[in-house]
Scaffold this motif. Sequence first.
Motif, PDB file in Angstrom:
ATOM      1  N   GLU A  92      23.564  -3.327  -6.084  1.00  0.00           N
ATOM      2  CA  GLU A  92      22.854  -4.352  -5.239  1.00  0.00           C
ATOM      3  C   GLU A  92      22.366  -3.563  -3.964  1.00  0.00           C
ATOM      4  OE1 GLU A  92      26.070  -7.235  -4.817  1.00  0.00           O
ATOM      5  OE2 GLU A  92      25.192  -8.326  -6.335  1.00  0.00           O
ATOM      6  N   GLY A  93      21.535  -4.209  -3.070  1.00  0.00           N
ATOM      7  CA  GLY A  93      21.164  -3.541  -1.885  1.00  0.00           C
ATOM      8  C   GLY A  93      19.499  -3.692  -1.709  1.00  0.00           C
ATOM      9  N   LEU A  94      19.042  -2.865  -0.590  1.00  0.00           N
ATOM     10  CA  LEU A  94      17.671  -2.842  -0.212  1.00  0.00           C
ATOM     11  C   LEU A  94      16.987  -1.625  -0.803  1.00  0.00           C
ATOM     12  CD1 LEU A  94      15.679  -4.142   1.663  1.00  0.00           C
ATOM     13  CD2 LEU A  94      16.107  -2.539   3.376  1.00  0.00           C
ATOM     14  N   TYR A  95      16.150  -2.146  -1.615  1.00  0.00           N
ATOM     15  CA  TYR A  95      15.419  -0.817  -2.368  1.00  0.00           C
ATOM     16  C   TYR A  95      13.988  -0.442  -1.839  1.00  0.00           C
ATOM     17  CZ  TYR A  95      18.614  -0.519  -6.204  1.00  0.00           C
ATOM     18  OH  TYR A  95      19.993  -0.432  -7.001  1.00  0.00           O
ATOM     19  N   ARG A  96      13.616   0.458  -1.514  1.00  0.00           N
ATOM     20  CA  ARG A  96      12.237   1.054  -0.779  1.00  0.00           C
ATOM     21  C   ARG A  96      11.346   1.659  -2.007  1.00  0.00           C
ATOM     22  NH1 ARG A  96      14.034   5.117   2.956  1.00  0.00           N
ATOM     23  NH2 ARG A  96      15.955   5.511   1.734  1.00  0.00           N
ATOM     24  N   LEU A  97      10.289   1.311  -2.102  1.00  0.00           N
ATOM     25  CA  LEU A  97       9.334   1.875  -2.952  1.00  0.00           C
ATOM     26  C   LEU A  97       8.195   2.494  -2.070  1.00  0.00           C
ATOM     27  CD1 LEU A  97      10.183  -0.740  -4.591  1.00  0.00           C
ATOM     28  CD2 LEU A  97       8.239  -0.514  -5.877  1.00  0.00           C
ATOM     29  N   ALA A  98       7.661   3.797  -2.495  1.00  0.00           N
ATOM     30  CA  ALA A  98       6.713   4.521  -1.616  1.00  0.00           C
ATOM     31  C   ALA A  98       5.749   4.950  -2.418  1.00  0.00           C
ATOM     32  CB  ALA A  98       7.463   5.361  -0.634  1.00  0.00           C
ATOM     33  N   VAL A  99       4.556   4.911  -2.128  1.00  0.00           N
ATOM     34  CA  VAL A  99       3.490   5.593  -2.937  1.00  0.00           C
ATOM     35  C   VAL A  99       2.696   6.171  -1.822  1.00  0.00           C
ATOM     36  CG1 VAL A  99       1.251   5.282  -4.109  1.00  0.00           C
ATOM     37  CG2 VAL A  99       3.398   3.957  -4.843  1.00  0.00           C
ATOM     38  N   HIS A 100       2.392   7.416  -2.359  1.00  0.00           N
ATOM     39  CA  HIS A 100       1.268   8.346  -1.275  1.00  0.00           C
ATOM     40  C   HIS A 100       0.207   8.821  -2.195  1.00  0.00           C
ATOM     41  CE1 HIS A 100      -0.346  11.163   1.276  1.00  0.00           C
ATOM     42  NE2 HIS A 100       0.477  12.387   1.125  1.00  0.00           N
ATOM     43  N   THR A 101      -0.926   8.380  -2.065  1.00  0.00           N
ATOM     44  CA  THR A 101      -2.012   8.729  -2.946  1.00  0.00           C
ATOM     45  C   THR A 101      -2.600  10.099  -2.414  1.00  0.00           C
ATOM     46  OG1 THR A 101      -3.904   7.858  -1.619  1.00  0.00           O
ATOM     47  CG2 THR A 101      -2.766   6.256  -3.041  1.00  0.00           C
ATOM     48  N   THR A 102      -3.351  10.763  -3.557  1.00  0.00           N
ATOM     49  CA  THR A 102      -4.163  11.745  -3.462  1.00  0.00           C
ATOM     50  C   THR A 102      -5.657  11.326  -2.684  1.00  0.00           C
ATOM     51  OG1 THR A 102      -5.025  11.428  -5.693  1.00  0.00           O
ATOM     52  CG2 THR A 102      -3.228  13.174  -5.410  1.00  0.00           C
ATOM     53  N   PRO A 103      -6.341  12.260  -2.128  1.00  0.00           N
ATOM     54  CA  PRO A 103      -7.404  11.969  -1.292  1.00  0.00           C
ATOM     55  C   PRO A 103      -8.630  11.341  -2.180  1.00  0.00           C
ATOM     56  CG  PRO A 103      -7.322  14.126  -1.593  1.00  0.00           C
ATOM     57  CD  PRO A 103      -6.058  13.639  -2.223  1.00  0.00           C
TER      58      PRO A 103
END
Length: 269
Positions: A92-103
């Motif tokens: 349980e808990g707070l999940y963070r998703l992160a997406v950094h794209t190519t140019p």
Amino acid sequence: MRAVLSLCLAFATITVPALAHEYWIEAEKFQASEGQDLTADLRVGSDLSGEAFPWLKQSFASASLFPPDREAAPLTGRAGDLPALRFAPEGEGLYRLAVHTTPSFVIFDDPEKFKRYVEYEGFPEVLDLHRARGLPEKGFGERFFRNARALVQVGPVIDGQSDAPTGMPLELVAEGNPYTPGLSEITIHLTWNGDPLPDTQVALFHAAPEAKRPDDVTRTLFTTDSDGKVTVPLQGPGLHLLSAVRIEPVEDSAVAQWQSWWASLTFAP
């Protein structure tokens, strides 16, 4: 290879900033029970209405899941997966998703589209700078990157757990947990390479669960203070999207005369 390249070029064409202002992560469930396998779409559009795009490895500089109190894990997929993101929370808990794209790149052939774009995102001064640099009114390019984040709560809110930076160049980070019961507002920190980004427009979009049309979506504008912070209201249940942009001139490209980064943060209390 040619088919993948064509799809990547189509992605870059569709995500023209002048036409599609936001890029965001929209989880199937922003609040879930432990043990559920979860998915999330990558969307491009305006006013929380947008097309979902598939998993394409070439489009991502990084894609990561940040579990609470544990090291980040890479998000992976098969080419063409829809929804693009799939993950199985452990605990349980707070999940963070992160997406950094190519140019990606876009060519502006209509001066009015560029004008509407920079004014909408809070950068009208770019028009004067464009002219001062002696650039043409059309036929010029922009290189752009996307830095999208989402917060997913698994199980009940745990005291002391908070959003935190994920290391992308342009980030919107909540101070605290937007899923905290009884919370009516939350402070958002906008950073550029880890430093506060002051005097910058931040847009808050909200769609209630029953919203069915773009007209049902509200857009409220804020400006970061000297510490790169804004305090925004939590407008009840439904999807909240925060969006900010950074634009600067480019001198090292034969294609692009401008470069931009697009940050987004989504959650649904």
